[in-house]
Design an enzyme around this catalytic site. Structure first.
Site, mmCIF file in Angstrom:
data_model
loop_
_atom_site.group_PDB
_atom_site.id
_atom_site.type_symbol
_atom_site.label_atom_id
_atom_site.label_comp_id
_atom_site.label_asym_id
_atom_site.label_seq_id
_atom_site.Cartn_x
_atom_site.Cartn_y
_atom_site.Cartn_z
ATOM 1 N N ARG A 68 -38.538 32.571 1.587
ATOM 2 C CA ARG A 68 -37.351 31.821 2.029
ATOM 3 C C ARG A 68 -37.373 30.374 1.557
ATOM 4 O O ARG A 68 -36.340 29.740 1.409
ATOM 5 C CB ARG A 68 -37.257 31.885 3.564
ATOM 6 C CG ARG A 68 -35.885 31.532 4.063
ATOM 7 C CD ARG A 68 -35.742 31.432 5.574
ATOM 8 N NE ARG A 68 -36.534 32.337 6.349
ATOM 9 C CZ ARG A 68 -37.581 31.965 7.090
ATOM 10 N NH1 ARG A 68 -37.961 30.693 7.122
ATOM 11 N NH2 ARG A 68 -38.250 32.839 7.810
ATOM 12 N N TYR A 122 -10.731 21.003 1.720
ATOM 13 C CA TYR A 122 -10.706 22.458 1.533
ATOM 14 C C TYR A 122 -10.611 23.123 2.922
ATOM 15 O O TYR A 122 -11.344 22.756 3.839
ATOM 16 C CB TYR A 122 -11.984 22.855 0.801
ATOM 17 C CG TYR A 122 -12.166 24.317 0.543
ATOM 18 C CD1 TYR A 122 -11.227 25.034 -0.191
ATOM 19 C CD2 TYR A 122 -13.309 24.979 0.995
ATOM 20 C CE1 TYR A 122 -11.408 26.379 -0.439
ATOM 21 C CE2 TYR A 122 -13.497 26.329 0.734
ATOM 22 C CZ TYR A 122 -12.541 27.020 0.027
ATOM 23 O OH TYR A 122 -12.723 28.353 -0.221
ATOM 24 N N ASP A 194 -17.385 16.174 -1.060
ATOM 25 C CA ASP A 194 -17.241 17.433 -1.792
ATOM 26 C C ASP A 194 -16.861 17.064 -3.225
ATOM 27 O O ASP A 194 -15.733 16.647 -3.494
ATOM 28 C CB ASP A 194 -16.161 18.303 -1.131
ATOM 29 C CG ASP A 194 -16.034 19.681 -1.783
ATOM 30 O OD1 ASP A 194 -16.334 19.796 -2.978
ATOM 31 O OD2 ASP A 194 -15.604 20.629 -1.092
ATOM 32 N N LYS A 219 -18.166 27.303 -8.791
ATOM 33 C CA LYS A 219 -17.081 26.891 -9.691
ATOM 34 C C LYS A 219 -17.631 26.534 -11.076
ATOM 35 O O LYS A 219 -18.078 27.410 -11.789
ATOM 36 C CB LYS A 219 -16.299 25.736 -9.057
ATOM 37 C CG LYS A 219 -15.948 25.969 -7.580
ATOM 38 C CD LYS A 219 -14.931 27.083 -7.430
ATOM 39 C CE LYS A 219 -14.360 27.198 -6.035
ATOM 40 N NZ LYS A 219 -15.149 27.933 -5.067
HETATM 41 C C1 LIG Z 1 -13.140 22.060 -3.044
HETATM 42 C C2 LIG Z 1 -13.923 23.239 -2.609
HETATM 43 N N1 LIG Z 1 -15.015 23.045 -1.872
HETATM 44 C C3 LIG Z 1 -15.770 24.073 -1.433
HETATM 45 C C4 LIG Z 1 -15.432 25.373 -1.743
HETATM 46 C C5 LIG Z 1 -16.263 26.495 -1.180
HETATM 47 O O1 LIG Z 1 -17.089 27.031 -2.137
HETATM 48 P P1 LIG Z 1 -17.582 28.563 -2.060
HETATM 49 O O2 LIG Z 1 -16.409 29.403 -2.453
HETATM 50 O O3 LIG Z 1 -18.724 28.574 -3.019
HETATM 51 O O4 LIG Z 1 -17.997 28.823 -0.650
HETATM 52 C C6 LIG Z 1 -14.300 25.636 -2.508
HETATM 53 C C7 LIG Z 1 -13.938 27.027 -2.855
HETATM 54 O O5 LIG Z 1 -12.862 27.314 -3.327
HETATM 55 C C8 LIG Z 1 -13.522 24.537 -2.946
HETATM 56 O O6 LIG Z 1 -12.394 24.732 -3.660
#
Ligand SMILES: Cc1ncc(COP(=O)(O)O)c(C=O)c1O
Length: 401
Positions: A68, A122, A194, A219
């Site tokens: 882990r 988000y 973020d 992404k």
């Molecule tokens: C700006 C943003 N932050 C976080 C995330 C979350 O990422 P994950 O899909 O890897 O959980 C997304 C997903 O679309 C996003 O667009």
């Protein structure tokens, strides 16, 4: 010290060298080394004897201890991401971007604390604030992404964290991050960003005063739409708190997925450049179309966030939005359904172009979304932009039908 630890190296070189420490890519007994850290799959780690077991019971995150806590494949990815972010002490990996965001918020906040959350965050980030965080006694105030230095007026004695997302991934407002981090530091409040849209290549977050930077590696870092992961990279002051919480929460990532992320990371610089160029070509074409209301793209000179974007960011990625002038939702659906080269799907940052309808009015609370024209989000991939433009032209024609 590995080559990747050299802070004089430029980001593209760090992408190539990061995480390839000799102790992770070679073994003197085999007489050589390999280019990529191999996939070390493990739950159990074997110890030489009880003295060895006792000694390594206090192991840090880069000694084999138990599956882990990771293996060299996992550490190589974390190390490479740390190297990309000047001012970083370390990186923790999570099974998704959402898991990284939630783990960071949980680690840095306690019952009674107050959180300032950007209104265009988000949606799952908001859901976590309104759900589990609220249940644990943390209160959230949503703030206007364009608030800048005005954030000072929202800070109370209980405020412990300001969360930012810039540009917002649906509506693409650009935040004045240096203004916010300067005030946060003055008032003893932490900041978490973020940074999935820009990655440290286009916006080195810690160098702009951010304490913890998050990425959905799903992404652009992965880049191939076949693996999910998230990361938190932090300054030395915040790192121990994050790591301790990560150990308690017990989330771990697969070394196979880390190998995929490392593979994506090596080409991030060239891919991001092409995503950005292709995206701008498509965005500029949309600007000139009579069917289009607004194009929400901070790299366009007419965009409200353009000046701050130009001051703080070194380039653009390929995610942006546009509105369809004076039509209804059914017309938007006709437009999207008729596209041949854009997959309809969530996520973004992969090599293939994607499209989704988006409806920010239902998500925001501190600021309204008054534009009545339906909004579309595009993730521009690595196809020839002329083919994408021809496809969009077809879509706009189908919309009128
Ligand atoms: C700006 C943003 N932050 C976080 C995330 C979350 O990422 P994950 O899909 O890897 O959980 C997304 C997903 O679309 C996003 O667009």
């Amino acid at each position: 010290m590995s080559k990747s630890n050299d802070d004089s190296l430029r980001p593209a070189t760090k992408l190539v060298q990061g995480g390839r420490r000799p102790e992770w890519t070679g073994d003197p007994r085999l007489g050589g080394s390999v280019v990529n850290p191999p996939v070390w799959r493990a739950s159990t780690i074997l110890y030489d004897n009880i003295a060895d077991l006792k000694a390594r019971g206090h192991a840090t995150h880069d000694k084999l201890y138990y599956g882990r806590r990771g293996t060299p494949t996992v550490w190589a990815l974390a190390d490479a991401l740390t190297q990309l972010e000047p001012g970083a002490e370390g990186t923790l990996l999570y099974p998704s971007g959402v898991a990284a965001n939630s783990a960071g918020l949980l680690a840095l906040l306690a019952p009674g604390d107050h959180l300032l959350m950007v209104d265009n965050a988000y949606e799952p980030t908001r859901l976590f604030c309104n759900g589990l965080l609220k249940r644990y006694g943390v209160t959230t105030t949503y703030y206007d992404p364009l608030i800048g230095a005005g954030i000072a007026d929202l800070i109370t004695p209980a405020t412990k964290l300001i969360f930012l997302e810039s540009p917002g991934s649906l509506t693409f407002e650009v935040q004045d991050i240096p203004a916010i981090t300067a005030i946060a530091r003055e008032r003893g409040v932490l900041t978490m960003l973020d940074n999935t849209w820009a990655t440290p290549l286009l916006f080195p977050a810690l160098a702009h005063g951010i304490d913890v930077t998050m990425m959905s590696l799903t992404k652009y870092v992965g880049g191939h739409s076949d693996a999910m992961m998230g990361s938190l990279t932090a300054t030395r002051a915040v790192w121990p708190k994050l790591r301790s919480a990560a150990y308690q929460l017990g989330q771990s990532v697969s070394p196979d997925d880390c190998a995929l992320m490392l593979r994506g990371l090596r080409t991030l610089d060239v891919r991001l450049q092409r995503h950005g160029e292709n995206g701008l070509m498509v965005a500029n074409w949309l600007v000139a179309r009579p069917e289009v209301g607004r194009v929400l793209h901070p790299a366009l000179p007419g965009d409200p966030g353009h000046a701050i974007w130009g001051r703080d960011f070194t380039g653009t990625s390929g995610l942006f939005g546009f509105t369809l002038k004076g039509v209804d939702e059914a017309a938007r659906t006709r437009c999207i359904d008729s596209l041949a080269h854009f997959g309809i799907g969530f996520s973004w940052g992969g090599f293939e172009s994607l499209v989704v309808p988006s409806d920010p009015a239902t998500i925001r609370t501190a600021t309204g979304w008054t534009d009545l024209d339906p909004l579309v989000r595009l993730s521009i991939g690595l196809e020839d932009p002329a083919d994408l433009i021809a496809d969009l032209e077809r879509g706009l024609r189908a919309m009128r039908a």
